[in-house]
Structures are given as structure tokens and as C-alpha cells.
Design an enzyme around this catalytic site. Structure first.
Site, PDB file in Angstrom:
ATOM      1  CE  LYS A  67      45.480  36.471  44.655  1.00  0.00           C
ATOM      2  NZ  LYS A  67      45.797  36.567  43.214  1.00  0.00           N
ATOM      3  N   GLY A 192      44.782  33.352  38.080  1.00  0.00           N
ATOM      4  CA  GLY A 192      45.811  32.426  38.546  1.00  0.00           C
ATOM      5  C   GLY A 192      45.249  31.193  39.221  1.00  0.00           C
ATOM      6  CD  GLU A 212      34.940  36.296  34.366  1.00  0.00           C
ATOM      7  OE1 GLU A 212      35.988  36.914  34.139  1.00  0.00           O
ATOM      8  OE2 GLU A 212      34.075  36.078  33.491  1.00  0.00           O
ATOM      9  CB  SER A 308      39.472  32.436  47.057  1.00  0.00           C
ATOM     10  OG  SER A 308      38.619  33.566  47.071  1.00  0.00           O
TER      11      SER A 308
END
Length: 386
Positions: A67, A192, A212, A308
Site C-alpha cells: 500500500k 487496486g 479472493e 502483499s
């Protein structure tokens, strides 16, 4: 599980108003002083894919997650002195770090189910938080309204051209470092990161697979319906992937380029996180979702799974423990049902030090990006050498 196609899909030229590959290249140059180039690690040897599976180590990124890339690109591109966002944690932490570095005012709206350790970290970095009931959709609505009423710049966690372009640098790096990658597995929340990787892979013959949580398959449902679909709030253990509907920008980018979407259950997510911890990779559950997807797919090929984030509760408590107890003022607005908390900026000074533009893709990143693995880790993941 929802499947779109089974082979590489070349992306069409970007539609007007949507970011394209050139925006990802611009973002890479812009954010270089504020991020580290994270390495590719060899995947867990206990999987049947062995050395063919690599891990993109975004848990080592400054701020603990990918992020930081999108947040930095947005802040540097918007030139605003006051910011508002909605976040489940990592986007808020990333924005708070760069806002404090640049002396900007930030308000982060969090939903009721936000992880307490992440909310505390956001406050420790000097940002104001506003808590609302409901899920991600209600959070975003409140954040947009707050930005409009205060004149602040609204920086969504996913659905923004600058944010998507910044996240796309993850794809640029991994395809540069492992150009023969056949499939890249990307966790999907707001979309994103997946949209950004789709842009980075626009002209590359690589399969792009989004993964997901099965409790919130908003992109699979939306692609099957032919339009964005809003789902109910989710309680998935992958707290960073609870987005309820695709974004207006991210949806068409993903629709036109993603090759497959995989849904993974809660047990699969936790098993992948445990496997990573034993491999020496301190990933949070959201950060383990891509690996869970790769394990479910079971393909023997050269693949990369994006880890991530690594903002586990233990890591956040270690990094953002204040030297002295911060003072705080809490007010409750009965009319809106929100609670606003402002904390003094007591986070350690290391959070304000941006990385240099020449940070190598090795484990030499600053200590803030390489917090030790949790007590469950029994090994150290080795870096991939091209």
C-alpha cells in the site's frame, strides 16, 4: 470459484480516463525515494511446486505492505495539504507514514471491524481516525462525505488512478526480476493491486490470476454478472480484502486483462499463512491469500505469488509501541454515530525516513521493512537469484 479465461489475454489500449502502463512507469520514478524494491523469495520447499514458485516480498515494504506504493504516488501527485481516506488498516498506515514525512494532515475513516492494532498504528503515526458502523461501503461513503465537507483531498484505498498506477510497480518489478514468469497470483480486495499488475502486464505474456476470499468474491460475481456487484460486509480473516464491490476504475481494467479468478476459503488462507511463517515469511492473513490461490490452482509452472503485507498484530505492537503513553481526546458525534480519536504522533522516528531511490532488491532494506518473523517461523526464506 469464478473463471474468466484460461490463457493470456492481451490488454486493449487504456480507455479515456483510465490509467495505463505509462502511468505505472511514471509512478515508479515518482515514488522511488519513498519505497524499497522488494525481493523475490524462493517459495516454501514443502509445496510440490518447489523452486518454481516465487514470492514477491511486499511484507518487507516500508509500512509493512504494498500500500505504500499507491499511497506515495497519490500524495506526491495530488499536492494537497489535507487528506482523507477510508482504510481497513494498511492503506491508512501507508498514508500516515508519508503524511507525517511531508507534514500533511490526515484523517482515516475505519469500519467497525478494523483490526485494533492497525488502527492504533495509524494513530501512533499522527493521523486522526473516525470509526463508523457497517462495512467497507459505509466507510467509503463516510470518507468521501468528510473530504467534501472539509475540502480535503480524498485518497481511496484502491479506486484512484494514482493509487492503481503506484500499485502497478509491484508487477513491473517482479516481471523485470523474473521475466519468464508464467503466472502471477495477486490478492484481491478493492482491486487496486490486481488492476495495477494488469497494467504492468499489459504487453507481457503472463497469466494474471486474482485470488479472493471465498466470503467476499466481489470480482468473480461482478464479472459473471457483467457489471459491478455489491456484496454484504464480510468477516474474512483476510481483513485487508473485505471490499464489498469493485471500483469504477479497477473493474474495467481487471475485466479486460485478468485471466482467472480463484476463491479460497478461510482454512486455506490460515494454512497458507502458517506455511509462510514456518518458511520465515511474516505475512498477515491477507498477505497469504495469493499463496493460498497458487496452492489451490496446483499448476506446475514458473509462478509468483504476491505476499502483499506483513502487518501482523505482533509486528505492529513492536514497531509502534510509544515511548510514552500518548494523550488522546475522544469525542462522540451522536448525529453521525461516529467516534473520532486524535493521538499525538509518538511513532518511532524510523517511520519518517524514506528509502533512497537506489535501494537494492535485497534484504538490505531499512529495519522498519524487515521486522523479524513471528515466533512460529522456523526458517529464513532465501532470495531468488535470476
Amino acid at each position: 470459484m469464478s473463471t474468466t479465461t484460461t490463457g493470456h489475454r492481451p490488454a486493449p489500449p487504456p480507455a479515456p480516463g483510465l490509467p495505463g502502463p505509462a502511468d505505472v512507469a511514471t509512478a515508479a520514478a515518482r515514488i522511488a525515494p519513498y519505497i524499497v524494491r522488494t525481493p523475490l523469495l524462493l517459495g516454501p520447499a514443502s509445496t510440490d511446486r518447489g523452486p518454481h514458485l516465487l514470492l514477491k516480498a511486499e511484507h518487507r515494504q516500508l509500512g509493512g505492505s504494498f500500500k505504500t506504493r499507491g499511497a506515495a504516488n497519490a500524495v506526491l501527485g495530488l499536492h494537497a495539504d489535507r487528506l482523507v481516506t477510508g482504510s481497513s488498516g494498511n492503506h491508512g498506515i501507508a498514508l500516515a507514514r508519508i503524511a507525517r514525512t511531508l507534514g500533511l494532515r490526515l484523517t482515516v475513516v475505519v469500519a467497525a471491524g478494523a483490526a485494533p492494532a492497525k488502527v492504533a498504528a495509524i494513530r501512533a503515526l499522527g493521523a486522526e481516525t473516525v470509526r463508523v458502523g457497517g462495512g467497507v461501503a459505509e466507510r467509503e461513503e463516510r470518507a468521501e462525505a468528510l473530504a467534501e465537507s472539509t475540502g480535503a483531498a480524498f485518497v481511496p484505498s484502491s479506486d484512484h488512478c494514482l493509487v492503481v498506477a503506484g500499485q502497478g510497480t509491484v508487477g513491473t518489478e517482479l516481471l523485470t526480476d523474473a521475466p519468464h514468469t508464467q503466472t502471477v497470483y495477486v490478492p484481491v480486495g478493492g482491486g487496486g493491486l490486481l488492476a495495477g499488475v494488469c497494467l504492468a502486464a499489459a504487453s507481457h505474456p503472463v497469466r494474471v490470476v486474482g485470488v479472493e476470499p471465498a466470503l467476499t468474491p466481489r470480482y468473480a460475481r461482478s464479472l459473471a454478472a457483467g457489471h459491478p456487484v455489491r456484496l454484504p460486509p464480510s468477516s474474512s480473516v483476510a481483513d485487508g480484502l473485505r471490499g464489498q464491490r469493485p471500483g469504477h476504475l479497477t473493474y474495467p481494467i481487471i475485466r479486460d486483462r485478468v485471466d482467472d479468478l480463484i476463491a479460497v476459503g478461510e482454512a486455506e488462507i490460515l494454512a497458507a499463512a502458517d506455511l509462510l511463517h514456518r518458511h520465515g515469511v511474516d505475512a498477515e492473513p491477507s498477505g497469504a491469500v495469493a499463496l493460498a490461490g497458487a496452492l489451490r490452482a496446483g499448476r506446475r509452472e514458473h509462478a509468483v505469488a504476491v505476499v502483499s503485507g506483513g502487518n501482523t498484530t505482533a509486528r505492529l505492537h513492536t514497531q509502534h509501541r510509544p515511548a510514552t503513553a500518548p494523550t488522546s481526546a475522544t469525542t462522540t458525534a451522536a448525529a453521525t454515530g461516529t467516534t473520532t480519536t486524535t493521538a499525538t504522533a509518538t511513532a518511532p522516528a524510523t517511520a519518517t525516513a524514506p528509502a533512497t531511490a537506489t535501494a537494492p532488491a535485497t534484504a538490505t532494506a531499512p529495519a522498519t521493512a524487515t521486522a523479524p518473523a513471528t515466533a512460529t517461523a522456523t526458517a529464513t526464506a532465501k532470495e531468488h537469484t535470476p
